[in-house]
Design a protein around this motif. Structure first.
Motif, short mmCIF file in Angstrom:
data_model
loop_
_atom_site.label_atom_id
_atom_site.label_comp_id
_atom_site.label_asym_id
_atom_site.label_seq_id
_atom_site.Cartn_x
_atom_site.Cartn_y
_atom_site.Cartn_z
N ASP A 41 -11.56 -4.58 -9.65
CA ASP A 41 -10.84 -4.44 -8.30
C ASP A 41 -10.71 -5.82 -7.35
O ASP A 41 -9.79 -6.06 -6.85
CB ASP A 41 -11.36 -3.38 -7.56
N ALA A 42 -11.82 -6.47 -7.61
CA ALA A 42 -11.79 -7.81 -6.81
C ALA A 42 -11.02 -8.70 -7.24
O ALA A 42 -9.89 -9.40 -6.58
CB ALA A 42 -13.16 -8.43 -6.70
N GLU A 43 -10.68 -8.84 -8.75
CA GLU A 43 -9.73 -9.67 -9.26
C GLU A 43 -8.31 -9.19 -8.91
O GLU A 43 -7.42 -9.98 -8.59
CB GLU A 43 -9.90 -9.48 -10.81
N HIS A 44 -8.08 -8.00 -8.93
CA HIS A 44 -6.81 -7.41 -8.77
C HIS A 44 -6.43 -7.57 -7.28
O HIS A 44 -5.19 -8.11 -7.18
CB HIS A 44 -7.05 -5.88 -8.94
N SER A 45 -7.37 -7.60 -6.21
CA SER A 45 -7.02 -7.92 -4.96
C SER A 45 -6.55 -9.42 -4.61
O SER A 45 -5.69 -9.60 -4.09
CB SER A 45 -8.07 -7.42 -4.21
N TRP A 46 -7.42 -10.10 -5.42
CA TRP A 46 -7.14 -11.45 -5.23
C TRP A 46 -5.69 -12.04 -5.78
O TRP A 46 -4.92 -12.56 -5.22
CB TRP A 46 -8.35 -12.34 -5.95
N HIS A 47 -5.65 -11.54 -7.00
CA HIS A 47 -4.30 -11.72 -7.54
C HIS A 47 -2.91 -11.10 -6.99
O HIS A 47 -2.14 -11.95 -6.75
CB HIS A 47 -4.10 -11.10 -9.10
N LEU A 48 -3.21 -9.90 -6.24
CA LEU A 48 -2.23 -9.50 -5.41
C LEU A 48 -1.90 -10.56 -4.18
O LEU A 48 -0.65 -10.52 -3.82
CB LEU A 48 -2.39 -8.10 -5.06
N ALA A 49 -3.08 -10.88 -3.55
CA ALA A 49 -2.77 -11.66 -2.42
C ALA A 49 -2.16 -13.13 -2.97
O ALA A 49 -1.24 -13.64 -1.96
CB ALA A 49 -4.13 -12.05 -2.01
N MET A 50 -2.41 -13.72 -3.99
CA MET A 50 -1.69 -14.94 -4.65
C MET A 50 -0.27 -14.53 -4.67
O MET A 50 0.67 -15.45 -4.44
CB MET A 50 -2.50 -15.31 -5.77
N MET A 51 -0.05 -13.20 -5.37
CA MET A 51 1.41 -12.95 -5.61
C MET A 51 2.26 -12.84 -4.12
O MET A 51 3.25 -13.38 -4.09
CB MET A 51 1.60 -11.50 -6.23
N ALA A 52 1.61 -12.53 -3.19
CA ALA A 52 2.18 -12.30 -1.82
C ALA A 52 2.29 -13.63 -1.47
O ALA A 52 3.51 -13.75 -0.62
CB ALA A 52 1.36 -11.42 -1.03
N MET A 53 1.58 -14.62 -1.77
CA MET A 53 1.87 -15.99 -1.02
C MET A 53 3.00 -16.70 -1.81
O MET A 53 4.01 -17.31 -1.29
CB MET A 53 0.86 -16.65 -1.18
N THR A 54 3.19 -16.27 -3.27
CA THR A 54 4.28 -17.00 -4.15
C THR A 54 5.41 -16.49 -4.25
O THR A 54 6.43 -16.98 -4.37
CB THR A 54 3.85 -17.28 -5.45
N LEU A 55 5.52 -14.91 -3.67
CA LEU A 55 6.72 -14.26 -3.90
C LEU A 55 7.23 -13.82 -2.45
O LEU A 55 8.13 -12.80 -2.03
CB LEU A 55 6.64 -12.92 -4.56
N ALA A 56 6.74 -14.59 -1.45
CA ALA A 56 7.06 -14.15 -0.10
C ALA A 56 8.59 -14.27 0.11
O ALA A 56 9.17 -13.55 0.83
CB ALA A 56 6.26 -15.10 0.67
N GLU A 57 9.62 -15.20 -0.40
CA GLU A 57 10.71 -15.04 -0.22
C GLU A 57 11.42 -13.85 -0.68
O GLU A 57 12.68 -13.64 -0.44
CB GLU A 57 11.38 -16.41 -1.16
N HIS A 58 11.01 -13.02 -1.55
CA HIS A 58 11.52 -11.75 -1.95
C HIS A 58 10.86 -10.50 -1.01
O HIS A 58 11.42 -9.26 -1.39
CB HIS A 58 11.16 -11.30 -3.53
#
Length: 200
Positions: A41-58
């Motif tokens: 779960d910790a890896e999952h949460s970190w990965h999602l936070a990174m997705m939010a930062m890089t996919l913000a334009e969507h």
């Protein structure tokens, strides 16, 4: 604030951080993209936070991305107590909400009142999906496993006999948060069916 109150506040904060270390032990059903092992779960949460930062334009215009990142970092903390629930298991999902609310009360309650209330509010907002931030965060939470399964010959889908119709129900939730990401997820589902990695 007195030295004693500062110390008490620090102890509460550190108790919370010691507790959330347990998130690293909560193993999810999904594998890593390379299929080498299941993610925690910790890896999952970190990965999602990174997705939010890089996919913000969507995200919808005006979405507060700092709030999205914060939601994604706290959204699964309750699974320390409640465990990971497989979203395609209707029986497990039915009792999930009550377990997670009790977990939120306990775990966020470890923090000083002001911080505990702030994180609990973020968690509640994520669960309720009433704001653009919550809907975008939930979209990313649903998109990540689809990407992983697509890159991993179906991953957990064939193992648990998940069908394309079941996955498309989750794609609708992605579309609520981001039409662009919803369209992309639907393409991955169709491609997975075409490859024989997901049952029609």
């Amino acid at each position: 604030m007195t030295t004693a109150l500062i110390h008490e506040r620090l102890q509460s904060q550190l108790a919370f951080h010691t507790e959330i270390d347990k998130l690293k032990r909560v193993i999810r059903r999904n594998s890593l993209i390379d299929g080498s092992r299941r993610e925690n779960d910790a890896e999952h949460s970190w990965h999602l936070a990174m997705m939010a930062m890089t996919l913000a334009e969507h995200a919808p215009p005006g979405t507060d991305m700092s709030k999205v990142v914060a939601m994604l970092l706290v959204h699964d903390i309750v699974e320390i107590d409640a465990g990971d629930t497989f979203i395609y298991d209707p029986v497990a999902v039915e009792g999930q909400a009550a377990l997670e609310r009790a977990a939120a009360d306990r775990i966020f309650g470890l923090l000083p009142d002001d911080q505990g209330a702030r994180l609990r509010t973020l968690w509640d907002e994520f669960e309720e999906r009433r704001t653009p931030e919550a809907r975008f965060a939930r979209a990313l939470d649903r998109l990540a496993p689809i990407i992983a399964n697509h890159h991993n010959e179906g991953g957990t889908w064939p193992l648990y006999k998940v069908t394309a119709a079941q996955v498309m129900e989750k794609v609708r939730l992605i579309e609520e948060g981001s039409p662009t990401l919803g369209e992309y997820a639907a393409e991955l589902v169709a491609d997975s069916v075409a490859r024989g990695h997901l049952a029609p």
